[in-house]
Scaffold this active site. Sequence first.
Site, PDB file in Angstrom:
ATOM      1  CB  THR A 100      16.027 -38.064  -6.091  1.00 60.11           C
ATOM      2  OG1 THR A 100      16.937 -38.950  -6.757  1.00 60.11           O
ATOM      3  CG2 THR A 100      14.712 -38.803  -5.864  1.00 60.11           C
ATOM      4  CE  LYS A 149      14.922 -15.360 -22.741  1.00 61.40           C
ATOM      5  NZ  LYS A 149      15.903 -14.603 -21.972  1.00 61.40           N
ATOM      6  CG  ASN A 189      12.008 -13.724 -20.312  1.00 62.92           C
ATOM      7  OD1 ASN A 189      12.618 -14.639 -20.850  1.00 62.92           O
ATOM      8  ND2 ASN A 189      12.334 -12.456 -20.463  1.00 62.92           N
ATOM      9  CB  SER A 222      13.806 -10.071 -23.836  1.00 58.31           C
ATOM     10  OG  SER A 222      14.957  -9.301 -24.096  1.00 58.31           O
ATOM     11  CE  LYS A 238      -3.464  -2.069  13.415  1.00 52.90           C
ATOM     12  NZ  LYS A 238      -2.326  -2.191  14.379  1.00 52.90           N
ATOM     13  CD  GLN A 257       0.083   2.909  14.882  1.00 49.97           C
ATOM     14  OE1 GLN A 257      -0.798   3.212  15.681  1.00 49.97           O
ATOM     15  NE2 GLN A 257       0.885   3.807  14.344  1.00 49.97           N
ATOM     16  CE1 TYR A 265      -1.504  -1.759  20.906  1.00 51.57           C
ATOM     17  CE2 TYR A 265      -0.734   0.221  22.031  1.00 51.57           C
ATOM     18  CZ  TYR A 265      -1.042  -0.446  20.871  1.00 51.57           C
ATOM     19  OH  TYR A 265      -0.907   0.185  19.661  1.00 51.57           O
ATOM     20  CG  ASN A 322      -4.517  -0.375  24.372  1.00 52.19           C
ATOM     21  OD1 ASN A 322      -4.245   0.384  23.452  1.00 52.19           O
ATOM     22  ND2 ASN A 322      -4.007  -0.239  25.588  1.00 52.19           N
ATOM     23  CB  SER A 368      -1.658   3.464  12.084  1.00 54.56           C
ATOM     24  OG  SER A 368      -2.724   3.702  12.977  1.00 54.56           O
TER      25      SER A 368
HETATM   26  N1  ARG Z   1      -3.363   2.448  16.142  1.00 52.54           N
HETATM   27  C1  ARG Z   1      -3.119   1.670  17.303  1.00 52.54           C
HETATM   28  C2  ARG Z   1      -2.596   0.292  16.915  1.00 52.54           C
HETATM   29  O1  ARG Z   1      -2.624  -0.037  15.808  1.00 52.54           O
HETATM   30  C3  ARG Z   1      -4.374   1.538  18.090  1.00 52.54           C
HETATM   31  C4  ARG Z   1      -4.152   1.306  19.557  1.00 52.54           C
HETATM   32  C5  ARG Z   1      -3.549   2.496  20.156  1.00 52.54           C
HETATM   33  N2  ARG Z   1      -3.541   2.419  21.567  1.00 52.54           N
HETATM   34  C6  ARG Z   1      -2.860   3.295  22.284  1.00 52.54           C
HETATM   35  N3  ARG Z   1      -2.930   3.141  23.561  1.00 52.54           N
HETATM   36  N4  ARG Z   1      -2.095   4.196  21.760  1.00 52.54           N
HETATM   37  O2  ARG Z   1      -2.138  -0.464  17.719  1.00 52.54           O
END
Ligand code: ARG
Length: 483
Positions: free
Chosen positions: A163, A297, A299, A291, A339, A336, A331, A118, A31
């Site tokens: 209305t 135009k 827009n 356009s 986000k 993940q 968890y 976590n 991530s």
């Molecule tokens: N990148 C993970 C998330 O966004 C962080 C937590 C990961 N925890 C784990 N036990 N793999 O949630």
Amino acid sequence: MSKNQLDKKSQAWSALFSEPMSDLVKRYTSSVFFDKRMWQADITGSLAHAEMLAAQGIIGAEDHASIQRGMAQITADIESGNFEWKLDLEDVHLNIEARLTQLVGDAGKRLHTGRSRNDQVATDVRLWLRSEIDLIGELLVDLQKSLVDVAEKNVDVILPGFTHLQVAQPVSFGHHMLAYVEMFSRDAERFAEVRRRTNRLPLGAAALAGTSYPLDRERVARTLGMVDENGNPQVCQNSLDAVSDRDFAIEFTSAATLTMVHISRMSEELIIWMSQNFSFIKIADRFTTGSSIMPQKKNPDVPELARGKTGRVVGHLMGLITLMKGQPLAYNKDNQEDKEPLFDTVDTLKDTLRIFSEMIGGQLNPATGVKEGGITVNAPAMEQATLKGYATATDLADYLVKKGLPFRDAHEIVAHAVKAATSHACDLSELPLAVLQEFNPMIEKDVYECLSLRGSLNARKTLGGTAPVQVQVQIARHRVRLA
Ligand code: ARG
């Protein structure tokens, strides 16, 4: 590949694994390329944790100092673009921790004492979101101020209130603008509420069950400003809940969705008002596009995009709610996935609020100290359109009621008068007195005052009504509130 190489290449966390992750799995599970934007929150959280570990005697003062030094270096490197983010290290947390250890050795390895990713990630998201909510609060104030400015300039401008998108009654354009101010002020209240629940500390929950180290969670909460209005530390009180729920992110996205829905309503109106058939307003050229085929135009791309982006934020809300649904405690890696929708919601909302403030209220000219280039209001076109739809029919009925007729009878009589005016292709105010008197003999010359648009407007003096005196009261209230 030797066992040693294998460990180095594929596992940031343990020597337990017997084969390396494939590149695809690495890419799928990592991530870092989106969560790196939480780096500041991650470092802030780590420093607060380290400070507490030292205060509790869990790590030594020297280790604490080393962690501080290392984190200062990392901060400088990230800010100057010299930090090397590694996909192999999965996420923002492991990237920063690994670099810390590289910089300060064993002290870096001690940072994770009594902590898990976590509770770390849950803390980071909350800290990050808290500062974004604060920015959004400011942007909502700016937008409301822009709307109040336009309202103040147009208190006496009359436009048809609709209305069913049918002409209903005359309203002040200022009043119409203030309707949106009400919506955005409620949005701001919602964000303030969400902030309160976001501003609670998960750290100390560790992986899921708490930890055997003598942590002082309240100290960490205080360090991080996770306190209530009386300064009392706000700490998540159940470790399983702390690491696993993302309801604050869902609530935030829900508040953002409502704000975008309000924006989309305004967008729709701006688009309609801009069309040649209405010509009620113009928006500055820099918010429109041409356009490629039709040279005439202009827009309304910005309001159209905002209307479209509302769908995107609604989608993020659905995504987050569905992400949470049915997750067993505690968890799960599903989280993940919170986000990207959350980040995109924040980005979309902030850009939209900024652009709308400027499009409506204009941009500050530093030379004159005056805002320029906001929407241009075509008052004659609005008034002309109001004259088209018998917008004062209710006023005629009210006139008869004041003369003693029951409202339902008055309503019926006015329906006949409207029918007559339609067949004469004129407004009610253009019917001769003799004709009006055929519908009811109690009608006298003073009826023309109540049949005029301005008479109708001025009459609606109830609290929250469209009479200019009331609109001024509301403008004054908003000015105080937004100061
Ligand atoms: N990148 C993970 C998330 O966004 C962080 C937590 C990961 N925890 C784990 N036990 N793999 O949630």
